[in-house]
Design a protein around this motif. Structure first.
Motif, PDB file in Angstrom:
ATOM      1  N   HIS A 199       0.825  -1.215   0.000  1.00  0.00           N
ATOM      2  CA  HIS A 199       0.000   0.000   0.000  1.00  0.00           C
ATOM      3  C   HIS A 199       0.859   1.266   0.000  1.00  0.00           C
ATOM      4  CE1 HIS A 199      -4.082  -1.657   0.419  1.00  0.00           C
ATOM      5  NE2 HIS A 199      -3.456  -2.685   0.962  1.00  0.00           N
ATOM      6  N   ILE A 200       0.396   2.261  -0.761  1.00  0.00           N
ATOM      7  CA  ILE A 200       1.091   3.531  -0.926  1.00  0.00           C
ATOM      8  C   ILE A 200       0.152   4.659  -0.504  1.00  0.00           C
ATOM      9  CG2 ILE A 200       2.190   5.082  -2.599  1.00  0.00           C
ATOM     10  CD1 ILE A 200       2.821   2.610  -4.299  1.00  0.00           C
ATOM     11  N   LYS A 201       0.686   5.619   0.242  1.00  0.00           N
ATOM     12  CA  LYS A 201      -0.113   6.754   0.690  1.00  0.00           C
ATOM     13  C   LYS A 201      -0.633   7.543  -0.504  1.00  0.00           C
ATOM     14  CE  LYS A 201       2.694   7.297   4.868  1.00  0.00           C
ATOM     15  NZ  LYS A 201       3.653   8.193   5.564  1.00  0.00           N
ATOM     16  N   ALA A 202      -1.917   7.830  -0.490  1.00  0.00           N
ATOM     17  CA  ALA A 202      -2.561   8.447  -1.654  1.00  0.00           C
ATOM     18  C   ALA A 202      -2.888   9.914  -1.428  1.00  0.00           C
ATOM     19  CB  ALA A 202      -3.841   7.695  -2.003  1.00  0.00           C
ATOM     20  N   ARG A 207      -7.043   7.117   1.550  1.00  0.00           N
ATOM     21  CA  ARG A 207      -5.858   7.085   2.393  1.00  0.00           C
ATOM     22  C   ARG A 207      -4.678   6.393   1.719  1.00  0.00           C
ATOM     23  NH1 ARG A 207      -7.377   4.908   8.206  1.00  0.00           N
ATOM     24  NH2 ARG A 207      -5.170   5.407   8.483  1.00  0.00           N
ATOM     25  N   SER A 208      -4.980   5.382   0.917  1.00  0.00           N
ATOM     26  CA  SER A 208      -3.911   4.645   0.240  1.00  0.00           C
ATOM     27  C   SER A 208      -4.482   3.865  -0.934  1.00  0.00           C
ATOM     28  CB  SER A 208      -3.214   3.680   1.211  1.00  0.00           C
ATOM     29  OG  SER A 208      -4.102   2.631   1.599  1.00  0.00           O
ATOM     30  N   GLU A 210      -3.305   0.255  -3.518  1.00  0.00           N
ATOM     31  CA  GLU A 210      -2.423  -0.909  -3.542  1.00  0.00           C
ATOM     32  C   GLU A 210      -1.678  -1.011  -4.867  1.00  0.00           C
ATOM     33  OE1 GLU A 210      -2.532  -5.542  -2.053  1.00  0.00           O
ATOM     34  OE2 GLU A 210      -4.302  -4.742  -3.058  1.00  0.00           O
ATOM     35  N   GLN A 397       8.502   4.930  -1.241  1.00  0.00           N
ATOM     36  CA  GLN A 397       7.147   5.458  -1.209  1.00  0.00           C
ATOM     37  C   GLN A 397       6.412   5.277   0.116  1.00  0.00           C
ATOM     38  OE1 GLN A 397       6.304   3.082  -4.652  1.00  0.00           O
ATOM     39  NE2 GLN A 397       6.042   4.875  -5.953  1.00  0.00           N
ATOM     40  N   LYS A 398       7.110   4.710   1.122  1.00  0.00           N
ATOM     41  CA  LYS A 398       6.468   4.540   2.418  1.00  0.00           C
ATOM     42  C   LYS A 398       7.449   4.901   3.521  1.00  0.00           C
ATOM     43  CE  LYS A 398       3.539   1.251   3.286  1.00  0.00           C
ATOM     44  NZ  LYS A 398       2.910  -0.063   3.491  1.00  0.00           N
ATOM     45  N   LEU A 404       2.653  12.275  -0.572  1.00  0.00           N
ATOM     46  CA  LEU A 404       1.465  11.541  -0.976  1.00  0.00           C
ATOM     47  C   LEU A 404       1.546  11.326  -2.482  1.00  0.00           C
ATOM     48  CD1 LEU A 404      -1.224  13.452   1.116  1.00  0.00           C
ATOM     49  CD2 LEU A 404       0.022  11.370   1.723  1.00  0.00           C
TER      50      LEU A 404
END
Length: 441
Positions: A199-202, A207-208, A210, A397-398, A404
């Protein structure tokens, strides 16, 4: 005696040695270096040298692009003025004067660097920006690249690095999705594919999101390091963050398998965490191979058990449930699970055990005898391979990264990072370069 240093650049006739044009780059008196800093030239002075030498060479080279005969009809061309065009080298920026020409037949010569070569950015600079932007934030990348040039360059702005990542990422996806990418590969009898998500913060309200990742390799590529570690000597990694009903990841996964030698005679074993999207990706190659086997990754089963805090009085029974699954005895493990739930009063633990029960039932057909497979030295868990999700997503990315992401931007970064982790970057870059740049007429 006072000594001086004169640095001169010359354009000369190789056959006769006659000097056609000459320019003095530096003319100075030699003085004693009182400090180490004064010994030789400073970084900024070296860049200044490079700037002047580059401009002299470019001015000589660009004259050779002036066509005196029309490439269409062969008639003599006519001049239509001199145009100034930008050119960005690895460490320096330049304004290049180009003679524009045309012909009575209607042909008009290119009078910009981009028109002649396809881009104003030197391939080595584009490559540096792509690599830098895939490793750290665009802002940090801009600072790092500008530090090498000893000055702020617009071509190294964070927005330009974003554009570079987009250009290179999109090119890589097309290359890695192409059937031509997997040609001339010897077929193999067996392949292993690990499919997972991260999962990546959106940006925005979500919120995120995949990103899906697949690692494909031959069993013989998995080498023992020590009792806690193994390594893959050869692998192909692909990834996608697109919301396209898995179109991109399935195309990339198919080509990745073929890159590793899959054909109609290959048996492919897919390991995943049991999520429907992972199995869907695996199913996409069922018509491309001889046999497709699905295994619920033991690493994820073990993590499910580890994340439930069972009371000490119930740990023996809990351990037997896990032991049954390790030996592929799913029905027995489910019976033991019901017995365990009857002996526990904590509602929150029972809720977690119910979720674990559902997980086991949903993936019943993919649970095998892991103990036997281990004895036979066959792959039964993705934990034996390198932590692909961590190295591909989390590092960039995390974690401590506060930015974001949008799906497109994350997807393009993943294409570059996947290429690097697959150790195919040098070959992939040559293909990107050939698609991005033109050969001058």
């Amino acid at each position: 005696m006072t000594m001086g240093i004169r640095v001169v650049a010359q354009n000369y006739n190789i056959e006769t040695g006659k000097i056609v044009e000459e320019v003095t780059i530096k003319d100075e008196k030699v003085s004693k270096a009182q400090t180490l800093k004064e010994l030789g030239y400073l970084h900024i002075e070296q860049i200044d040298f490079l700037q002047k030498i580059q401009e002299f060479k470019i001015s000589q080279q660009i004259q050779l692009n002036h066509l005196t005969k029309c490439p269409v009809c062969g008639l003599k061309t006519r001049k239509r003025g001199v145009f100034t065009s930008k050119f960005h080298a690895v460490l320096t920026d330049h304004k290049v004067s180009i003679q524009k020409t045309s012909c009575k037949c209607g042909w008009i010569g290119k009078a910009t660097i981009e028109g002649i070569y396809g881009s104003t950015i030197h391939p080595e600079l584009l490559k540096k920006q792509a690599l830098q932007g895939s490793k750290e934030s665009y802002k940090k990348s801009s600072i790092s690249l500008n530090a090498e040039s000893t000055g702020s360059r617009a071509i190294n702005s964070h927005s330009q690095i974003f554009k570079t990542i987009k250009l290179v990422g999109e090119s890589l996806e097309k290359i890695k999705s192409s059937e031509d990418c997997a040609n001339k590969v010897d077929s193999t009898k067996t392949l292993i594919a690990n499919i997972d998500g991260g999962h990546i913060k959106a940006r925005g309200t979500n919120r995120s999101f995949e990103a899906m990742i697949a690692t494909v390799y031959k069993p013989e590529s998995l080498k023992y390091v020590d009792k806690h570690h193994n390594t893959l000597t050869s692998k192909t990694i692909v990834a996608s963050a697109k919301d396209d009903k898995q179109g991109a990841i399935k195309a990339l996964f198919k080509t990745a398998c073929k890159t590793q030698g899959m054909d109609s005679s290959t048996n492919v074993t897919c390991l995943a965490d049991g999520a429907a999207n992972c199995w869907s990706i695996a199913h996409s190659i069922k018509d491309e191979c001889k046999n497709l086997t699905f295994i619920l990754d033991w690493f994820h089963i073990a993590m499910k058990f580890k994340n439930i805090a069972i009371p000490d009085d119930n740990k023996d029974l809990y351990g037997r449930i896990k032991w049954c699954l390790w030996h592929g005895r799913v029905d027995v493990s489910l019976i033991r699970m019901e017995q365990l739930k009857l002996s526990i009063e904590d509602v929150s633990i029972i809720t977690k055990l119910n979720k674990l029960t559902t997980y086991i039932k949903n993936n019943k057909d993919s649970i095998i005898n892991y103990s036997k497979r281990k004895r036979e030295n066959l792959t039964y868990t993705s934990n034996l391979a390198e932590g692909t999700v961590n190295t591909l997503i989390n590092e960039r990315q995390k974690g401590r990264q506060k930015m974001l992401w949008g799906r497109e931007g994350a997807h393009n970064v993943l294409q570059i990072r996947a290429s690097i982790r697959s150790k195919s970057w040098d070959n992939d870059w040559r293909k990107v370069e050939s698609k991005t740049y033109k050969i001058a007429a």
